[in-house]
Scaffold this active site. Structure first.
Site, PDB file in Angstrom:
ATOM      1  CG  ASN A  13      -2.375   0.798   1.094  1.00  0.00           C
ATOM      2  OD1 ASN A  13      -2.298   1.429  -0.077  1.00  0.00           O
ATOM      3  ND2 ASN A  13      -3.147   0.722   1.799  1.00  0.00           N
TER       4      ASN A  13
ATOM      5  CG  HIS B  62      -6.625   0.707   7.629  1.00  0.00           C
ATOM      6  ND1 HIS B  62      -5.457   1.625   7.755  1.00  0.00           N
ATOM      7  CD2 HIS B  62      -6.381   0.177   6.428  1.00  0.00           C
ATOM      8  CE1 HIS B  62      -4.593   1.138   6.724  1.00  0.00           C
ATOM      9  NE2 HIS B  62      -5.058   0.168   6.164  1.00  0.00           N
TER      10      HIS B  62
END
Length: 495
Positions: A318, A349
């Site tokens: 990521n 998140h």
């Protein structure tokens, strides 16, 4: 999930059409902005229904904040609002509608939009308020020197290439692509210098797109055939814990978490291919004259699977989110930047408790791994045979630590996560704390630089490539000449 794949395949076809028929040499930037935005909002509406209005509301209010607050403080207000709005939506989706499921998961695209809103707010603050000499080379290159129009802002946030799965890109790189400015071609030489020239012809992304689609196909095949046979939940099965030996349990832990990664490989690589198909993502040429379409790539699979340190894994997983965390948090934190960065990552998140368990564990793992590397690594890099053994051991330790850390991220809830950790007697938590007690970080910072030059060859090559690819800065800006931009990029790359 079916809607997502269908929309991404449609976006891939639309990207080819966009590059062919709405090329910057044939169409004005205004038309390209309008078409990219409308297509993006259509895909969002198709995938998420009227939940897609959240994308427009979040972007619209953030733009209003930017305009009325002023460049001195608007980055703070935009950061708090965008992250707060995302968190409220995540709480609503998780605890009111559907805990543990991904139906109507409109918060996924909102996570990318939040990154774009906050990063652009900081870039505008850097470019229009802060003094040039106060900026780091990377901040200077990314700084935006004028307020975007509403159309440019919506196009950046909601374009069809990145609205569903990203990845994050800098505002300047996106505007450069839309306006069709000349490509910067860099030929890296062996002595470390760069031979830079300009050409007006666009390199073809077809080979890069085909390669990434092949990776997508293999990842999807692996996910559909192997992943379901190796569920992560089996790590907390009572019978498995009672009967399996420790080596078997750790081996299954590793393979089950490795089997959980291909779905991310598929989604992120497909998103990268869509951007490339539209002509976005070109980052010059390597030393062999091969085109590089990795300007906004989100992962490097080889470095992930063969990483020999916790940091190396995080740097290649990521990637754009890691860069976002670095730019808006780590580089600007006044105290405990590592801890602040992991907490921000957890908040971004979502609101599942497992995310917080994972990232708090990640803090311990990162600090412990850094302490070990700085203190003992230089003792094992003198002999090739010893280096090879060291690399094998650190690879095994890294994969075990990563797998151990991310189990709560997959299990989501507190009870199963603590069941797993207690079944392992919190062994790596305890080991990390003992490492930090034995090897203080401050005492070993200088030593880490001293022995950096004797890093294992194959690992050093991977990490050097990771660092080079990680520093992907914008190509041009309306307020700077191309010559100034080259100097800016080169200085940042050296840093």
């Amino acid at each position: 999930q079916v809607n997502f794949v269908v929309c991404q395949l449609f976006a891939l076809l639309a990207a080819v059409w966009f590059r062919t028929y709405l090329h910057s040499s044939k169409t004005s930037p205004f038309i390209r902005h309008v078409v990219a935005t409308l297509l993006g909002l259509y895909l969002a509406l198709f995938c998420f229904g009227w939940y897609a209005l959240h994308f427009v509301i979040q972007s619209g209010i953030s733009y209003y904040i930017m305009v009325i607050i002023g460049v001195e403080n608007m980055h703070k207000y935009c950061f708090v609002f965008a992250l707060g709005y995302l968190t409220v939506c995540q709480i609503t989706r998780v605890y009111i509608f559907d805990y543990g499921q991904y139906s109507a998961d409109f918060s996924g695209p909102m996570m990318i939009i939040t990154q774009k809103i906050t990063s652009l707010a900081f870039e505008i603050h850097d470019g229009m308020f802060r003094k040039n000499e106060d900026l780091t080379p990377s901040q200077r290159c990314l700084a935006v020197r004028r307020m975007p129009s509403l159309l440019e802002y919506l196009s950046y946030n909601c374009n069809f290439m990145g609205i569903l799965a990203g990845p994050l890109c800098s505002y300047k790189d996106y505007i450069t692509f839309i306006e069709g400015r000349s490509y910067q071609l860099q030929q890296s030489e062996a002595n470390g210098k760069e031979d830079t020239k300009y050409e007006q012809t666009d390199p073809s992304p077809n080979i890069a797109v085909a390669q990434k689609l092949l990776i997508c196909g293999l990842s999807l095949l692996f996910h559909m055939t192997i992943t379901k046979t190796l569920p992560v939940e089996y790590n907390i099965d009572d019978n498995f814990r009672a009967t399996a030996s420790w080596p078997i349990r750790f081996f299954y832990l590793y393979v089950s978490l490795m089997a959980a990664r291909p779905k991310y490989y598929f989604a992120w690589t497909l998103a990268d291919a869509i951007n490339n198909a539209a002509g976005f993502g070109f980052r010059g040429y390597d030393k062999n004259g091969v085109t590089r379409w990795d300007l906004i790539s989100n992962l490097r699979i080889q470095q992930i699977e063969f990483s020999t340190s916790f940091k190396m894994f995080l740097d290649n997983w990521n990637i754009q989110t890691a860069l976002w965390l670095k730019r808006v948090c780590y580089e600007r934190a006044t105290f405990s930047p590592t801890i602040q960065t992991f907490i921000l990552s957890a908040i971004w998140h979502g609101v599942y408790p497992g995310y917080y368990l994972t990232f708090l564990t990640g803090v311990l793992m990162t600090l412990a791994a850094r302490a070990i590397r700085n203190n003992i690594r230089h003792y094992f890099v003198q002999s090739p045979a010893v280096k090879l053994c060291y690399d094998i051991v650190t690879w095994m330790a890294t994969q075990a630590a990563i797998s151990y850390t991310v189990v709560p991220f997959v299990l989501l809830s507190v009870k199963p996560s603590l069941t797993f950790y207690s079944s392992c007697y919190f062994c790596l938590h305890i080991a990390s704390i003992l490492v930090l007690l034995v090897f203080p970080l401050k005492r070993t910072q200088k030593g880490s630089k001293k022995h950096e030059s004797v890093q294992p060859v194959w690992s050093r090559k991977l990490e050097e490539e990771s660092l080079l690819q990680k520093n992907n800065y914008s190509t041009t800006n309306n307020s700077f000449s191309q010559k100034q931009e080259i100097t800016c990029r080169y200085q940042a790359l050296k840093q």
